[in-house]
Design an enzyme around this catalytic site. Structure first.
Site, PDB file in Angstrom:
ATOM      1  N   SER A 143       1.252  -5.642  10.398  1.00  0.00           N
ATOM      2  CA  SER A 143       2.283  -5.779   9.374  1.00  0.00           C
ATOM      3  C   SER A 143       3.581  -5.249   9.949  1.00  0.00           C
ATOM      4  O   SER A 143       3.575  -4.496  10.939  1.00  0.00           O
ATOM      5  CB  SER A 143       1.897  -4.954   8.137  1.00  0.00           C
ATOM      6  OG  SER A 143       2.972  -4.818   7.226  1.00  0.00           O
ATOM      7  N   TYR A 156      -1.900   2.472   3.759  1.00  0.00           N
ATOM      8  CA  TYR A 156      -1.639   1.152   4.340  1.00  0.00           C
ATOM      9  C   TYR A 156      -0.885   1.287   5.658  1.00  0.00           C
ATOM     10  O   TYR A 156      -1.233   0.658   6.669  1.00  0.00           O
ATOM     11  CB  TYR A 156      -0.854   0.309   3.340  1.00  0.00           C
ATOM     12  CG  TYR A 156      -0.623  -1.123   3.763  1.00  0.00           C
ATOM     13  CD1 TYR A 156      -1.604  -2.088   3.541  1.00  0.00           C
ATOM     14  CD2 TYR A 156       0.564  -1.513   4.358  1.00  0.00           C
ATOM     15  CE1 TYR A 156      -1.400  -3.410   3.912  1.00  0.00           C
ATOM     16  CE2 TYR A 156       0.783  -2.835   4.737  1.00  0.00           C
ATOM     17  CZ  TYR A 156      -0.204  -3.771   4.512  1.00  0.00           C
ATOM     18  OH  TYR A 156       0.005  -5.091   4.886  1.00  0.00           O
TER      19      TYR A 156
END
Length: 261
Positions: A143, A156
């Site tokens: 990401s 995350y």
């Protein structure tokens, strides 16, 4: 030397691939000729129907294997059930937003397990298969948050930074072999989940669709455009090509300029 992309005869296992980015990558690899194994934690008729649709439309072999990516033994069993894994795409992931003092421990554990540890378990079983076959590609979906940070997303961001590190280690351990390992780092991608969030966000902020996209959802994405699942599929397919044979241990940002800031 020709760099046409043909993955005929290769088999790709894509975790978390019954929707969104994972499904987009499955379609991209299948259109390049790869047989594909779809995966998620559910085991519905719709899941198997997706595999049947890909097989019908592209002419490759496609199937669905249920496995819970929060459980290491099931991660390993997924690859074992696939039997062949020339291309491994570690895509499964979940998210939770909260400040560190209030972050639920069970959410932290689940995010680390699904977003990071699953990639270790699948890679551990897939790499020997790739070595035996004499060719392989590991593609980890990280990401923009694998390279940068935001508040309230500690688990995350920790997991995605970990995925980048795991990718580098995998690349170094396979550097003298015809195996590569790379991480794709998307910014905001227009998936069905994101699409469903737009109307609620419009109501919350009393904004138009365009205003929500530009000023709320894509505030950190300079292009002010979502990436698409088709672009994710195209990027993954390129990383499997001969043209990318010397691209290993790195990150490919598909984020509209997010990490250039």
């Amino acid at each position: 030397m020709s760099f046409e992309i043909s993955l005929t005869g290769k088999t790709a296992v894509i975790t978390g691939s019954n929707s969104g980015i994972g499904l987009g990558i499955a379609w991209g690899l299948a259109r390049a000729g790869a047989n594909v194994v779809l995966n998620s934690f559910t085991d519905n008729e719709e899941d198997h129907a997706l595999a049947a649709e890909i097989a019908k439309e592209t002419g490759v072999m496609a199937r669905y294997i249920q496995a819970d990516m929060s459980k290491g033994d099931q991660c390993r069993a997924l690859i074992e059930k696939a039997a062949v894994c020339d291309i491994l795409v570690n895509n499964a992931g979940i998210q939770h937003v909260a400040g560190i003092p209030d972050f639920p421990v069970e959410k932290w554990d689940a995010i680390i397990a699904i977003n990071l540890s699953s990639a270790f378990h699948t890679s551990a079983v897939a790499l020997p298969m790739m070595r035996e076959a004499g060719w392989g590609r590991v593609i980890n979906i990280a990401s923009a948050h694998g390279l940068t940070a935001s508040p309230y997303k500690s688990a995350y961001i920790a997991a995605k930074h970990g995925i980048v590190g795991l990718t580098k280690t995998t690349a170094l351990e396979t550097a003298k072999e015809p195996i590569t390992a790379n991480a794709i780092c998307p910014g905001y991608v227009l998936t069905p989940i994101v699409e469903k969030q737009i109307p609620d966000t419009m109501k919350e902020y009393d904004m138009t669709r365009d205003e929500v996209i530009e000023n709320v959802m894509l505030t950190r994405q300079p292009s002010k455009e979502f990436a698409t699942v088709e672009q994710m599929g195209g990027t993954a397919t390129f990383l499997c090509s001969n043209a990318a044979a010397q691209i290993t241990g790195t990150t490919i940002s598909v984020d509209g300029g997010w990490t250039a800031l």
